[in-house]
Design an enzyme around this catalytic site. Structure first.
Site, PDB file in Angstrom:
ATOM      1  N   CYS A   2       0.857  -1.184   0.000  1.00  0.00           N
ATOM      2  CA  CYS A   2       0.000   0.000   0.000  1.00  0.00           C
ATOM      3  C   CYS A   2       0.900   1.243   0.000  1.00  0.00           C
ATOM      4  CB  CYS A   2      -0.847   0.018   1.259  1.00  0.00           C
ATOM      5  SG  CYS A   2      -1.712  -1.517   1.548  1.00  0.00           S
ATOM      6  N   ASN A  99       0.803  -0.368   6.269  1.00  0.00           N
ATOM      7  CA  ASN A  99       1.216  -1.103   5.066  1.00  0.00           C
ATOM      8  C   ASN A  99       1.995  -2.312   5.545  1.00  0.00           C
ATOM      9  OD1 ASN A  99       2.047  -1.998   2.564  1.00  0.00           O
ATOM     10  ND2 ASN A  99       3.854  -0.662   2.518  1.00  0.00           N
ATOM     11  N   GLY A 100       1.521  -3.516   5.182  1.00  0.00           N
ATOM     12  CA  GLY A 100       2.232  -4.726   5.599  1.00  0.00           C
ATOM     13  C   GLY A 100       1.254  -5.856   5.852  1.00  0.00           C
ATOM     14  N   GLU A 485       7.636 -20.214 -20.606  1.00  0.00           N
ATOM     15  CA  GLU A 485       7.515 -18.866 -20.011  1.00  0.00           C
ATOM     16  C   GLU A 485       8.631 -17.963 -20.516  1.00  0.00           C
ATOM     17  OE1 GLU A 485       5.410 -17.167 -18.719  1.00  0.00           O
ATOM     18  OE2 GLU A 485       6.483 -15.537 -17.710  1.00  0.00           O
ATOM     19  N   LYS A 607      -2.470  -5.075 -19.705  1.00  0.00           N
ATOM     20  CA  LYS A 607      -2.098  -5.782 -18.474  1.00  0.00           C
ATOM     21  C   LYS A 607      -3.172  -6.801 -18.100  1.00  0.00           C
ATOM     22  CE  LYS A 607       0.316  -7.000 -15.047  1.00  0.00           C
ATOM     23  NZ  LYS A 607       1.437  -7.922 -15.326  1.00  0.00           N
TER      24      LYS A 607
HETATM   25  C1  AGP Z   1       2.126 -12.361 -19.156  1.00  0.00           C
HETATM   26  O1  AGP Z   1       3.420 -11.779 -19.277  1.00  0.00           O
HETATM   27  C2  AGP Z   1       1.150 -11.715 -20.084  1.00  0.00           C
HETATM   28  N1  AGP Z   1       1.074 -10.322 -19.826  1.00  0.00           N
HETATM   29  C3  AGP Z   1      -0.177 -12.431 -20.169  1.00  0.00           C
HETATM   30  O2  AGP Z   1       0.064 -13.670 -20.779  1.00  0.00           O
HETATM   31  C4  AGP Z   1      -0.922 -12.717 -18.846  1.00  0.00           C
HETATM   32  O3  AGP Z   1      -0.234 -13.679 -18.103  1.00  0.00           O
HETATM   33  C5  AGP Z   1      -2.318 -13.283 -19.209  1.00  0.00           C
HETATM   34  O4  AGP Z   1      -3.027 -12.295 -19.908  1.00  0.00           O
HETATM   35  C6  AGP Z   1      -3.121 -13.740 -17.995  1.00  0.00           C
HETATM   36  O5  AGP Z   1      -3.375 -12.629 -17.176  1.00  0.00           O
HETATM   37  P1  AGP Z   1      -3.902 -12.903 -15.679  1.00  0.00           P
HETATM   38  O6  AGP Z   1      -2.836 -13.661 -14.978  1.00  0.00           O
HETATM   39  O7  AGP Z   1      -4.131 -11.539 -15.119  1.00  0.00           O
HETATM   40  O8  AGP Z   1      -5.171 -13.697 -15.785  1.00  0.00           O
END
Ligand code: AGP
Length: 612
Positions: A2, A99-100, A485, A607
């Protein structure tokens, strides 16, 4: 993690708190709040971002020259108005932000409830605050001494700032394991989780050290004691970094910061889940469903992207340690292919954001067919977390970089804890190996610290390969998901085509790709199939391929035949993905930089993929 801020001085505190919280929103943003004193304590807090707090507070009193503020990354209790910080003590005479993670909050709460304390929230922070109030009442001491005495009872991490209406000319702060910076101005003091909200007012700061307590008084200024009640001389420093750099903690990109956060984030994902004597794993979030897992006909891992790779590691873990059949499903396929699902199936849904549309839909489909759903999410109160029957949060803190790094290793850590606990409870994992793996797991953060020290070497290696047009990543056993990965990391931030493959499968097609232009990353730690991986490397070298080997420290064999090696500390092969994935994160990061790619926000990506 946080964001916390505080101020005491002659200025009106409200704008200082709000601006400070906005600077810290990258640390957490699911709810926010402030508490200001002017004749009485005015407390405003709500779910949402700081902008929502501003709207919420504008009808209330915000005048005053002492105050605290908080922007939350939920660890205990859903993101909502009640769980937002600051919290009032039971008597409403003290107000605090935290925060913690207080690991023993549950036992402390039970003790305080027996003493008649009532709780308004589900948070561990409110427990700590009422413990402080209880000590102050019993010992009849000043607030700073009550904080010092109470913190002896606490197990976990904290950065707290608090004040009482009895003495509104004094701020108290304390920290252990979470950061807290004190800005020293002319007759005024600023507190924050990092220097970001402080530098526009003063560059003179004191970094509070673990188990130190700061007492900031209008008349007496700043005094510091430690938990043993010894006086500490404040060490004043000057902040050099510019504001923008500070938000990234001094790192050039959020991705690099999050790669370097992994020793802490992995420790946080274990925090409170391994007994103090280090012999037992206990995952509170799934305790009511452990029998479902123990009796599961099958476990189905459901996820996307990097989280899917974590699920693949989970397959090896649960089959190896708990002898439960596991399938790993891409959520986008699983949700539509009308799969056969039995009521004694357990679905483990893995998601950093907790908002991935395909994963959420797959959960709803599996639930409708009677399966039990366990979640592993990083965002408390996210849609996926709320859609599951039970789960364990990864506690990795906000992951801002689009390429997932610390969330992956935190997911694998939680999956490891689950497989250890279920395997031992099922009797498929003998106590001796169970406890050895717990000890080895607790060593992982320090081993990752050693891997991170190779950053410069990996950066030099990136110089040789950033113009490659294709990469191959190979691994066997637990290293196969790491190969996938590693390839995804490279693809998604450097835009180089990369493919992960089981090392033995290379002969069934991909070996045709091998030539002098093709870098092949082979994850080859000392493990069950080491000799076979060495043979695969020789097959590549026989075709003039270029081999980058990720090997155990002191490796002599691969080091003789590979073109380049990255040595990593050895650990049990079951835990190796936590270590061997880190150099691959750094390799992709540096290659992407050399290709002038936007590392934190790669093209075409988001994201959180909240659409199909
Ligand atoms: C990972 O580097 C990617 N940005 C993407 O594959 C991500 O892992 C995937 O979209 C799943 O997202 P989530 O873990 O938020 O469900």
């Amino acid at each position: 993690m946080c964001g916390i801020v505080g101020y005491i001085g002659d200025q009106q505190v409200y704008p200082i708190l709000i601006k400070g919280l906005k600077r810290l929103e990258y640390r957490g943003y699911d709810s926010a709040g402030i508490a200001i004193f002017d004749q009485e304590i005015a407390l405003h807090k709500c779910k949402g971002k700081v902008a929502d707090l501003e709207a919420h507070a504008k009808n209330g009193s915000v005048s005053g020259t002492i105050g605290i503020g908080h922007t939350r990354w939920a660890t205990h209790g859903l993101p909502n108005d009640v769980n937002a910080h600051p919290h009032f003590s039971d008597s409403k005479s003290i107000v605090m932000i935290h925060n913690g993670i207080i690991e023993n909050y549950s036992a402390l709460r039970k003790m305080l409830e027996k003493r008649g304390y009532a709780f308004r929230s589900e948070t561990d922070s409110e427990v700590l605050l009422n413990l402080i109030e209880d000590v102050q009442k019993k010992e009849k001491v000043e607030l700073d001494q009550a904080v010092r005495i109470a913190l002896h009872e606490v197990v976990g991490a904290y950065a707290i700032v608090l004040f009482s209406k009895e003495n509104p000319d004094r701020l108290i702060a304390a920290k252990k394991g979470s950061p807290l910076v004190i800005g020293v101005g002319e007759g005024e003091y600023f507190l924050a989780s990092d220097a970001t909200p402080i530098v526009e007012y003063t560059r003179n700061v004191v970094y509070l050290e673990d188990e130190e307590i700061a007492v900031i008084d209008r008349a007496q200024g700043l005094n510091i004691i430690n938990i043993k009640n010894q006086k500490i001389t404040p060490y004043l420093q000057e902040v050099e970094l510019q504001l923008e750099e500070l938000e990234k903690g001094g790192y050039e990109h959020f991705m690099l910061k999050e790669i370097y956060e992994q020793p802490r984030s992995i420790a946080d994902s274990m925090r409170g889940r391994i007994s103090v004597d280090g012999t037992t794993v206990a995952l509170g979030g799934i305790k009511d469903y452990e029998q479902k897992l123990i009796n599961a006909r099958r476990i189905i891992m459901v996820a996307c992207g990097t989280s899917w790779h974590a699920g693949l590691v989970g397959e090896y873990l649960f089959e190896d340690l708990a002898r439960i059949p596991v399938e790993v499903e891409y959520a986008s396929e699983f949700r539509y292919r009308n799969p056969v699902i039995y009521e004694d199936d357990v679905v483990i849904a893995i998601s950093q954001s907790g908002e991935t549309a395909d994963t959420l839909a797959a959960i709803e489909m599996a639930k409708s067919k009677g399966a039990t759903i366990i979640g592993i999410c990083n965002v408390v109160g996210s849609s996926i977390a709320r859609a599951t029957h039970a789960g364990s949060y990864t506690h990795a803190g906000p992951e801002i970089g689009v390429a997932s790094t610390k969330a992956f290793t935190a997911q694998v850590t939680v999956l490891t804890l689950m497989a250890l606990s279920i395997g031992h409870k099922k009797g498929t994992l003998p106590t001796q190996r169970y406890q050895q793996l717990i000890r080895d797991l607790e060593q992982i953060p320090s081993k990752i610290e050693k891997v991170l020290k190779q950053n410069d070497k990996i950066k030099q290696l990136s110089d040789k390969f950033f113009q490659a047009t294709n990469f191959l990543y190979l691994g066997r056993g637990y290293s196969f998901p790491v190969a996938l990965e590693g390839a995804l990391k490279l693809k998604e931030i450097s835009y180089i085509h990369a493919e992960g493959y089981p090392a033995a499968e290379m002969k069934h097609g991909p070996i045709a790709l091998i030539d002098e232009q093709m870098p092949v990353v082979v994850i080859a730690p000392k493990a069950s199939f080491y000799e076979k991986v060495v043979s695969n490397i020789q097959e590549i070298k026989a075709r003039k391929g270029i081999v980058i080997g990720v090997v155990s420290e002191g490796d002599k064999t691969v080091s003789e035949i590979a073109d380049h090696i990255i040595e990593v500390p050895h650990t049990d092969e079951v835990l190796m993905p936590l270590i061997s994935s880190v150099p691959l994160q750094l390799l992709s990061y540096h290659i992407a930089l050399l290709r002038d790619c936007n590392v934190d926000q790669p093209r075409n990506l988001a994201k959180s993929v909240t659409v199909e």
